[in-house]
Design a protein around this motif. Structure first.
Motif, PDB file in Angstrom:
ATOM      1  N   LEU A 289     -17.591  14.706  22.999  1.00  0.00           N
ATOM      2  CA  LEU A 289     -16.382  13.962  23.794  1.00  0.00           C
ATOM      3  C   LEU A 289     -16.171  14.278  25.115  1.00  0.00           C
ATOM      4  O   LEU A 289     -16.352  13.435  25.568  1.00  0.00           O
ATOM      5  N   ILE A 290     -16.327  15.582  24.959  1.00  0.00           N
ATOM      6  CA  ILE A 290     -15.723  16.102  26.480  1.00  0.00           C
ATOM      7  C   ILE A 290     -17.278  15.493  27.374  1.00  0.00           C
ATOM      8  O   ILE A 290     -16.929  16.113  28.106  1.00  0.00           O
ATOM      9  N   ASP A 291     -18.129  16.288  27.186  1.00  0.00           N
ATOM     10  CA  ASP A 291     -19.718  15.428  27.720  1.00  0.00           C
ATOM     11  C   ASP A 291     -19.310  14.325  28.301  1.00  0.00           C
ATOM     12  O   ASP A 291     -20.177  14.009  29.032  1.00  0.00           O
ATOM     13  N   ASN A 292     -18.614  13.525  26.826  1.00  0.00           N
ATOM     14  CA  ASN A 292     -19.037  12.066  27.860  1.00  0.00           C
ATOM     15  C   ASN A 292     -17.510  11.836  28.224  1.00  0.00           C
ATOM     16  O   ASN A 292     -17.476  10.275  28.429  1.00  0.00           O
ATOM     17  N   LYS A 293     -17.201  12.872  28.990  1.00  0.00           N
ATOM     18  CA  LYS A 293     -15.561  12.199  29.947  1.00  0.00           C
ATOM     19  C   LYS A 293     -14.416  11.613  29.346  1.00  0.00           C
ATOM     20  O   LYS A 293     -14.312  11.076  29.532  1.00  0.00           O
ATOM     21  N   GLN A 294     -14.765  11.560  27.079  1.00  0.00           N
ATOM     22  CA  GLN A 294     -13.809  11.123  26.860  1.00  0.00           C
ATOM     23  C   GLN A 294     -12.630  11.397  26.822  1.00  0.00           C
ATOM     24  O   GLN A 294     -11.346  10.889  26.084  1.00  0.00           O
ATOM     25  N   VAL A 295     -12.493  12.674  27.281  1.00  0.00           N
ATOM     26  CA  VAL A 295     -11.188  13.448  27.353  1.00  0.00           C
ATOM     27  C   VAL A 295     -10.815  14.213  28.587  1.00  0.00           C
ATOM     28  O   VAL A 295     -11.685  15.024  29.096  1.00  0.00           O
TER      29      VAL A 295
ATOM     30  N   GLU B 215     -22.200   5.376  19.421  1.00  0.00           N
ATOM     31  CA  GLU B 215     -21.688   4.646  19.914  1.00  0.00           C
ATOM     32  C   GLU B 215     -20.340   5.511  19.671  1.00  0.00           C
ATOM     33  O   GLU B 215     -19.209   4.964  20.053  1.00  0.00           O
ATOM     34  N   VAL B 216     -19.940   5.958  18.824  1.00  0.00           N
ATOM     35  CA  VAL B 216     -18.994   6.730  18.210  1.00  0.00           C
ATOM     36  C   VAL B 216     -18.335   7.285  19.067  1.00  0.00           C
ATOM     37  O   VAL B 216     -17.285   6.885  19.916  1.00  0.00           O
ATOM     38  N   LEU B 217     -19.361   8.323  19.901  1.00  0.00           N
ATOM     39  CA  LEU B 217     -19.164   8.909  20.915  1.00  0.00           C
ATOM     40  C   LEU B 217     -18.441   7.774  22.117  1.00  0.00           C
ATOM     41  O   LEU B 217     -17.474   8.844  22.778  1.00  0.00           O
ATOM     42  N   ASP B 218     -19.731   7.183  22.816  1.00  0.00           N
ATOM     43  CA  ASP B 218     -19.044   6.759  24.156  1.00  0.00           C
ATOM     44  C   ASP B 218     -17.603   5.749  23.728  1.00  0.00           C
ATOM     45  O   ASP B 218     -16.745   5.732  24.661  1.00  0.00           O
ATOM     46  N   TYR B 219     -16.974   6.037  22.544  1.00  0.00           N
ATOM     47  CA  TYR B 219     -15.901   4.440  22.639  1.00  0.00           C
ATOM     48  C   TYR B 219     -15.427   5.331  22.553  1.00  0.00           C
ATOM     49  O   TYR B 219     -13.848   4.140  21.464  1.00  0.00           O
ATOM     50  N   ALA B 220     -14.732   6.427  21.470  1.00  0.00           N
ATOM     51  CA  ALA B 220     -13.515   6.759  20.499  1.00  0.00           C
ATOM     52  C   ALA B 220     -12.504   6.890  21.177  1.00  0.00           C
ATOM     53  O   ALA B 220     -12.488   7.303  23.310  1.00  0.00           O
ATOM     54  N   ALA B 221     -11.538   5.706  21.215  1.00  0.00           N
ATOM     55  CA  ALA B 221     -10.084   5.801  20.973  1.00  0.00           C
ATOM     56  C   ALA B 221      -9.272   6.428  21.121  1.00  0.00           C
ATOM     57  O   ALA B 221      -9.832   7.692  21.084  1.00  0.00           O
ATOM     58  N   SER B 222      -8.781   6.071  20.734  1.00  0.00           N
ATOM     59  CA  SER B 222      -6.925   7.236  21.932  1.00  0.00           C
ATOM     60  C   SER B 222      -7.353   7.790  20.395  1.00  0.00           C
ATOM     61  O   SER B 222      -6.734   8.535  20.278  1.00  0.00           O
ATOM     62  N   GLY B 223      -7.018   7.313  19.030  1.00  0.00           N
ATOM     63  CA  GLY B 223      -7.076   7.652  18.038  1.00  0.00           C
ATOM     64  C   GLY B 223      -7.821   8.744  17.522  1.00  0.00           C
ATOM     65  O   GLY B 223      -7.198   9.771  16.986  1.00  0.00           O
TER      66      GLY B 223
END
Lengths: 296, 296
Positions: A289-295, B215-223
């Motif tokens: 997730l960090i690598d994907n910049k979602q965090v 896609e889970v990694l791509d779209y990981a929302a805040s939850g």
């Protein structure tokens, strides 16, 4: 003078999502030259007027949509069909109807039967939000660097997809086209199931014996606090999401329950290897997730 | 010159918690005049030397503890007994031994058989932490405004309780005396179960079909992001916590699973009232946490 993507955008349901759209347009007029807000709750309408985030606030659906070239449904997914039925007779020929619902198969099924033949529907899901709700909760940067997923139906035209894509990209989002069923499955695991779990664990804590329960509040450590942040989200919105995406959510919950039972068994039998492996997978996902910049 | 609570404090295991204690003492010398750090991992010892957060870094247990009037065990709960056995022969007469473990019944059972009769053990649980680990992760304000729970045994003297209470209050914590079993039950629900769930859901996501998983990694929302923050914590520490507090954790997981199944049934049968009520309880608990100032 540069032209805007839409002339007149009507937001139905100016809550957290809807009011954030209005605020963004107010800041960036290349999105739309004129905005209209409509809600069936007069308190919400009055609050939007006070906040001065829409060019016009309407109290009846006809006035709200009749001149709009884009109508955005930002209401709970459970009332999408009903609202569409209400506004359908007044929709302009050639208008784009779009929504912001977190479930897509059910929303499409609810909206399509009411759709006039000369209106194009573009099902859309901006993956953004906070635990707050209502017109006061919105802010113009809510969608920045967040995904906006578009799940076209066989009737959605390419022209409409392109316009909505441009619209959301200007809102600051990354857009992607996704298959409807696939969308619902992915969102079940990344968003819907975590919310379901968060609500549930709060109930489990709430049903403990009185003495323990009061201390749960006193000593809530970071783990529980993070969970309750998620759990403080809007009840109506989430009730509708759970019911409308129930197949995918129940499947994911069943998988999760199996995994939780396997973990329970490993704990009971002190299977250190299994437990460590499970924890390490969590860390790997976090790293991804960090690598994907979602965090942050 | 004001006197300090302890003359010589030895921290065994200068990781996130241990190094934060050392840093705090370095800033506030009324806690202790001299600090010693010991770890059986030479890399950790070298890093603590480089960071210059202890007055002395020892490479053998005897030198580390022999002159200390307070020894703090900040190691994973699974090795508390072993470490105590190692240092017991060298503990000073009248010294206080204390720990920072997240489980208390198991830690007390592991430590007590090795305890010399003239050393007092004060079981302690500072409820603070982040998802990071190791000596670099610590910081001096980690314990500020957090709870530090003290769970005395029948052998713990009031004098030792008072000293450890004063020590943690000077660290910035709120202290409270708690029954051992009650502590383990409360922590199972507020901290251990949320971590177990977070690790588990990451595994559930990781075991999805390849296409969905990416896609889970791509779209990981805040939850999901909030869950994975919890899930990125130290594997050894958490493995030990799960095994050492397994009775309370398995009980809480069983209760949670029942509640999750009830929620699943409500979703399947579209029981709007039940779902809304469950969500609203979550919000109430959240509100209580805010009222209790456990949330920023």
């Amino acid at each position: 003078m540069t032209s805007s993507i839409f002339h007149r955008v009507t937001v139905i349901g100016p809550g957290l999502i809807g009011s954030s759209i209005l605020r963004r347009i107010q800041k960036d007029r290349s999105l739309a030259t004129y905005t209209v807000a409509y809600d069936n709750n007069p308190d919400v309408c009055n609050r939007v007027k006070e906040l001065q985030i829409a060019d016009e606030v309407c109290s009846d659906p006809e006035t709200a949509v009749k001149d709009a070239d884009c109508v955005i449904l930002a209401v709970p997914v459970g009332v999408m069909g009903e609202v569409t039925k209400q506004i359908a007779p007044y929709l302009q020929k050639g208008a784009i109807l779009t929504d912001t619902g977190s479930t897509k198969a059910s929303v499409i099924a609810a909206i399509e039967p009411h759709l006039p033949p000369d209106v194009v529907f573009v099902p859309t899901h901006p993956m953004a939000g906070t635990e707050f709700s209502g017109p006061d909760a919105g802010f113009e940067s809510l969608f920045e660097n967040r995904w906006c997923l578009i799940t076209p139906t066989p009737n959605t035209t390419q022209e409409a997809i392109d316009k909505i894509t441009e619209f959301w990209q200007k809102m600051g989002s990354n857009t992607r086209i996704l298959d409807i069923k696939h969308h619902d499955k992915v969102c079940a695991i990344v968003s819907h199931l975590p919310h379901l779990i968060a609500f549930t664990i709060c109930n489990t804590a709430d049903s403990l014996e009185e003495e323990t329960r009061s201390e749960v509040l006193d000593y809530a450590a970071s783990g529980f606090r993070d969970f309750t942040r998620v759990a403080s989200s809007d009840p109506t919105m989430w009730r509708d999401v759970f019911i409308n995406n129930r197949e995918a959510i129940l499947e994911m919950l069943a998988r999760f329950t199996e995994d939780a039972q396997a973990m329970a068994k490993a704990i009971r039998w002190k299977d250190e290897e299994y437990i460590t492996e499970t924890i390490q997978k969590g860390r790997r996902i976090r790293k991804s997730l960090i690598d994907n910049k979602q965090v942050q």
